[in-house]
Design an enzyme around this catalytic site. Sequence first.
Site, short mmCIF file in Angstrom:
data_model
loop_
_atom_site.label_atom_id
_atom_site.label_comp_id
_atom_site.label_asym_id
_atom_site.label_seq_id
_atom_site.Cartn_x
_atom_site.Cartn_y
_atom_site.Cartn_z
N ASN A 44 0.83 -1.52 0.09
CA ASN A 44 -0.22 0.08 0.08
C ASN A 44 0.82 1.48 0.14
O ASN A 44 2.68 1.02 0.52
CB ASN A 44 -1.32 0.00 1.07
CG ASN A 44 -0.19 -0.31 2.49
OD1 ASN A 44 0.68 -1.13 2.55
ND2 ASN A 44 -1.11 0.64 3.66
N ILE A 45 0.16 1.93 -0.62
CA ILE A 45 1.41 3.05 -0.77
C ILE A 45 0.12 4.76 -0.80
O ILE A 45 -0.90 4.97 -1.31
CB ILE A 45 1.43 3.22 -2.10
CG1 ILE A 45 2.62 2.35 -2.87
CG2 ILE A 45 2.18 4.73 -2.46
CD1 ILE A 45 2.62 2.61 -4.54
N GLU A 46 0.69 5.04 0.71
CA GLU A 46 -0.77 6.35 0.90
C GLU A 46 -0.40 7.63 0.14
O GLU A 46 0.75 7.64 0.06
CB GLU A 46 -0.13 6.07 2.75
CG GLU A 46 -1.04 4.61 3.18
CD GLU A 46 -0.87 5.37 4.61
OE1 GLU A 46 -0.55 5.61 5.23
OE2 GLU A 46 -1.71 3.51 5.02
N GLU A 57 -3.31 -4.64 -3.07
CA GLU A 57 -4.15 -5.30 -4.19
C GLU A 57 -3.86 -5.24 -5.34
O GLU A 57 -3.26 -5.66 -6.63
CB GLU A 57 -5.33 -5.99 -3.67
CG GLU A 57 -5.35 -7.16 -2.43
CD GLU A 57 -5.39 -5.41 -0.77
OE1 GLU A 57 -5.10 -4.56 -1.05
OE2 GLU A 57 -6.52 -6.50 -0.37
N1 THU Z 1 -5.45 -0.77 2.26
C1 THU Z 1 -4.74 -2.50 1.93
O1 THU Z 1 -3.59 -2.08 1.24
N2 THU Z 1 -5.23 -2.66 1.34
C2 THU Z 1 -6.64 -3.77 2.12
O2 THU Z 1 -7.22 -4.78 1.28
C3 THU Z 1 -7.76 -2.96 3.01
C4 THU Z 1 -6.91 -1.76 3.45
C5 THU Z 1 -4.39 -0.18 3.26
C6 THU Z 1 -4.76 1.26 2.93
C7 THU Z 1 -4.61 2.13 3.61
O3 THU Z 1 -3.52 2.62 3.30
C8 THU Z 1 -4.60 0.89 4.47
O4 THU Z 1 -5.03 0.32 5.12
C9 THU Z 1 -5.34 1.56 5.83
O5 THU Z 1 -7.06 1.41 5.38
#
Ligand code: THU
Length: 136
Positions: A44-46, A57
């Site tokens: 994940n990349i915020e 994903e």
């Molecule tokens: N997130 C994912 O990367 N995949 C998921 O299936 C659920 C949520 C991430 C998004 C965000 O960076 C963090 O988790 C909190 O929501």
Amino acid sequence: MEIDRTLLAREAVLAKEHAYVPYSHFRVGAALLTAGGVIYRGCNIENAAYSPTNCAERTAIFKAVSEGERSFTAIAIAGDTHDYLYPCGVCRQVLMEFCDPKTFEIILVKSEQELRSFTLEALYPGGFSAEELRKI
Ligand code: THU
């Protein structure tokens, strides 16, 4: 081709390493298996504006699609919690675009020894796809 679930789970755990999560501190890793046997990792990349955040994903899928891949058999998903992490609705919809819901496997990784598998159809019944667009 037989899916090596343990290998895919390990890859999902490793994919967490590069998660960019300065806001939630919630790391997620994904490992996507192509029909040809190639594995694409994603994290994940915020973003400071929050909504542009990309889930692990989707990072894996977009990396693969941008390299020309179009056919996938499974994805493993791992988080830092001591529980199974289910994909969000947006990611389920993105998977619908490229994966056969009846056969594509979603592998949730609690630990390398504790895996739970579902078809995409089981986690996203009635998912919207291009087939609907052809019905008009
Ligand atoms: N997130 C994912 O990367 N995949 C998921 O299936 C659920 C949520 C991430 C998004 C965000 O960076 C963090 O988790 C909190 O929501």
